[in-house]
Design an enzyme around this catalytic site. Sequence first.
Site, mmCIF file in Angstrom:
data_model
loop_
_atom_site.group_PDB
_atom_site.id
_atom_site.type_symbol
_atom_site.label_atom_id
_atom_site.label_comp_id
_atom_site.label_asym_id
_atom_site.label_seq_id
_atom_site.Cartn_x
_atom_site.Cartn_y
_atom_site.Cartn_z
ATOM 1 N N GLU A 37 0.854 -1.380 0.063
ATOM 2 C CA GLU A 37 0.126 0.000 -0.042
ATOM 3 C C GLU A 37 0.975 1.326 -0.217
ATOM 4 O O GLU A 37 1.889 1.138 0.922
ATOM 5 C CB GLU A 37 -0.906 0.031 1.290
ATOM 6 C CG GLU A 37 -1.918 -0.810 1.148
ATOM 7 C CD GLU A 37 -2.700 -0.780 2.762
ATOM 8 O OE1 GLU A 37 -3.416 0.284 2.743
ATOM 9 O OE2 GLU A 37 -2.474 -1.584 3.550
ATOM 10 N N ARG A 262 4.967 -13.006 9.844
ATOM 11 C CA ARG A 262 5.535 -11.592 9.452
ATOM 12 C C ARG A 262 6.958 -11.749 10.137
ATOM 13 O O ARG A 262 7.211 -12.470 11.194
ATOM 14 C CB ARG A 262 4.887 -10.443 10.313
ATOM 15 C CG ARG A 262 3.618 -10.071 9.863
ATOM 16 C CD ARG A 262 3.089 -9.210 10.524
ATOM 17 N NE ARG A 262 3.552 -7.933 10.328
ATOM 18 C CZ ARG A 262 3.020 -7.080 9.303
ATOM 19 N NH1 ARG A 262 1.911 -7.460 8.836
ATOM 20 N NH2 ARG A 262 3.449 -5.793 9.128
ATOM 21 N N LYS A 272 4.562 0.486 9.328
ATOM 22 C CA LYS A 272 4.592 1.747 8.607
ATOM 23 C C LYS A 272 4.010 2.999 9.598
ATOM 24 O O LYS A 272 4.486 3.709 9.788
ATOM 25 C CB LYS A 272 3.996 1.780 7.423
ATOM 26 C CG LYS A 272 4.809 0.897 6.263
ATOM 27 C CD LYS A 272 4.078 1.282 4.885
ATOM 28 C CE LYS A 272 2.943 0.122 4.826
ATOM 29 N NZ LYS A 272 2.503 -0.129 3.497
HETATM 30 P P1 ATP Z 1 2.719 -2.280 8.003
HETATM 31 O O1 ATP Z 1 2.204 -3.000 9.247
HETATM 32 O O2 ATP Z 1 4.389 -2.067 8.290
HETATM 33 O O3 ATP Z 1 1.905 -1.017 7.495
HETATM 34 P P2 ATP Z 1 1.553 -3.576 5.827
HETATM 35 O O4 ATP Z 1 1.440 -4.927 5.773
HETATM 36 O O5 ATP Z 1 0.477 -2.819 6.149
HETATM 37 O O6 ATP Z 1 2.739 -3.330 6.888
HETATM 38 P P3 ATP Z 1 1.712 -3.279 3.106
HETATM 39 O O7 ATP Z 1 2.201 -2.307 2.275
HETATM 40 O O8 ATP Z 1 0.341 -3.772 3.087
HETATM 41 O O9 ATP Z 1 2.115 -3.075 4.749
HETATM 42 O O10 ATP Z 1 2.721 -4.801 2.770
HETATM 43 C C1 ATP Z 1 3.055 -5.239 1.540
HETATM 44 C C2 ATP Z 1 3.364 -6.726 1.786
HETATM 45 O O11 ATP Z 1 4.468 -6.807 2.513
HETATM 46 C C3 ATP Z 1 2.385 -7.553 2.089
HETATM 47 O O12 ATP Z 1 2.285 -8.745 1.443
HETATM 48 C C4 ATP Z 1 2.665 -7.745 3.808
HETATM 49 O O13 ATP Z 1 2.043 -8.825 4.158
HETATM 50 C C5 ATP Z 1 4.195 -7.649 3.572
HETATM 51 N N1 ATP Z 1 4.911 -7.448 4.788
HETATM 52 C C6 ATP Z 1 4.484 -6.181 5.581
HETATM 53 N N2 ATP Z 1 5.182 -6.199 6.818
HETATM 54 C C7 ATP Z 1 5.854 -7.574 6.765
HETATM 55 C C8 ATP Z 1 6.625 -8.153 7.744
HETATM 56 N N3 ATP Z 1 7.013 -7.724 9.164
HETATM 57 N N4 ATP Z 1 7.187 -9.412 7.639
HETATM 58 C C9 ATP Z 1 6.933 -9.852 6.333
HETATM 59 N N5 ATP Z 1 6.047 -9.298 5.211
HETATM 60 C C10 ATP Z 1 5.662 -8.120 5.747
HETATM 61 MG MG MG Z 2 -1.387 -3.454 4.821
#
Ligand code: ATP
Ligand code: MG
Length: 559
Positions: A37, A262, A272
């Site tokens: 995102e 994760r 983020k």
């Molecule tokens: P955040 O919690 O940091 O905002 P998010 O999952 O909302 O992370 P996205 O932009 O949706 O952020 O993430 C893109 C991809 O990265 C998704 O497939 C998500 O599952 C993966 N991802 C995000 N954080 C992690 C993590 N700590 N370990 C492994 N994969 C991750």
């Molecule tokens: Mg997300």
Amino acid sequence: MTQHHNPEPTANFIYDIIAGDIAAKQVTQVITRFPPEPNGYLHIGHAKAIVLNFDMAAQFGGRCNLRFDDTNPTRENSEYLGAIEEDIHWLGFEYGDPGYASDYFEKLYQFARQLIEQGDAYVDNLSAEELRRQRGTPTAAGIESPARSRSVAENQRLFEEMRTGSHPEGSLLLRAKIDMQHPNLNMRDPVMYRILHQSHHRNGRQWFIYPMYDFAHGQSDAIEGISHSLCTLEFENHRPLYNWFLKRLKIESPPRQYEYARLNLSHTLLSKRRLQQLVENKLVSGWDDPRLPTLRGMRRRGYPPEAICAFCRSIGVTKVESQIDMAHLEYFVRERLNKTAPRVMVVINPLKVIVDNWPGEGEWLPAANNPEDPRSGKRTVKFERELYIEQEDFMMEPPPKYFRLAPGREVRLQYAYYLTCVEVECNAKGQPTVLHCRYDPASRGGTTLDKRKVRGTLHWLASSEAQPIELRCYERLFQVSDVAAAERAGSRLEELLNPHSLVARSALAEPQLARHPQEETYQFIRQGYYCYDRVASVHERGPIFNQTVPLRDSWSKKR
Ligand code: ATP
Ligand code: MG
């Protein structure tokens, strides 16, 4: 898709699943995707997802797409788009043109109309608050909304009016008609579309309705022909919903979703939203603060992308949440930099040495740039009568096992000569200020014919050559290893920060480092790895170097 790193096949359960799908002829081409995102900068948790998705595609001769899941115009910002692409390229991964969920808005809208027509979706007029209340809890069933019985024709009319902006924000919703008693709350008539009279970074004001992430994500994967949709565990409960949509939409060869844990890293936060809080509250200097686990921060700190990828591959892929210690990441950083980093001599706390028997002019001595890399060549360093060594490399009364300089003791100066301390000048407090030493002319280059033993080898600088530089030394950003747990136990984020996470110090360096610093990470001999900071190095005190990682892990020793 090309890749700088050529990964070995990884033994993990996802690899096995994909291999099984291919063997069973369920899948002919492996297509994965990384779906950020665009609402913040990437962190090392994202690196885990990027490495997994690109590696799986590469290992099965397939492709990995970058798709921006840009369905929420209120939180997204186009500044992040370019930054995300830059960070993925920096890690070493290539993809074709990026995709955007927003490019599929028309297609998603048609999917929604199909569901309405089939009686699988309806327009509701509940407020967000009512919606939440009527949804029930894991132990209590939800309440069916009266709007559930609206006719298809009326749903069609209302949805069309939503699309053309005839209704105010928040007044109507499109919901999937599934089951308000379902044990999985995600299946209790979830929202598919909401009204937002907002401008979208790519589509401007073309749309008055926006799909929810849960409606957009699986269908976007389907539109792109993704074979394996790899998600983190929090999406496990959403899978039945995604599969419900795909089934009702009669999508052929739908994507298969698999979830993995994760990455959690000690002494930091990988979210983020939380990182944004640190930036906004000015607890760090920005998204690229070298203490942050963002890819920009790590780049500025001097972490090589190869080390980050090697780390991500080493931690494996499982279904169990765990926390990896930061020291594990630092191991990979050191391992990589040991092979690649040019060596230089930097003295942080200088102590003057006078070589009493040195005759006249200085002498230029050859010095290998990197003994681990024969192609790295040599430079010359000047040896002369007045030198600096590190204060901590001299002791008046050395304890046992201290093999550095002391009165009457002989050491080797790196690249140069053997040196014996003959006399010490001290200040009023009895601290040494000048060491008088004698060198052995027969020890040039650091060996002698008689092969006599010296145990200590010190780094040093010629006083006429030494140039000032500034160092930024880092420790863990947080004092506790599990920040989220400490917060749950009642601590405020600010209290958990390590007050010593950044310490600036001045130092003296070989002249070429101060005059022509390259944007790369150096090994300051016997100290650690340091990376030139082009962004911060604007003021007069000389160039600034960020400490990437000390040579050995002094942190855990100190604890
Ligand atoms: P955040 O919690 O940091 O905002 P998010 O999952 O909302 O992370 P996205 O932009 O949706 O952020 O993430 C893109 C991809 O990265 C998704 O497939 C998500 O599952 C993966 N991802 C995000 N954080 C992690 C993590 N700590 N370990 C492994 N994969 C991750
Ligand atoms: Mg997300």
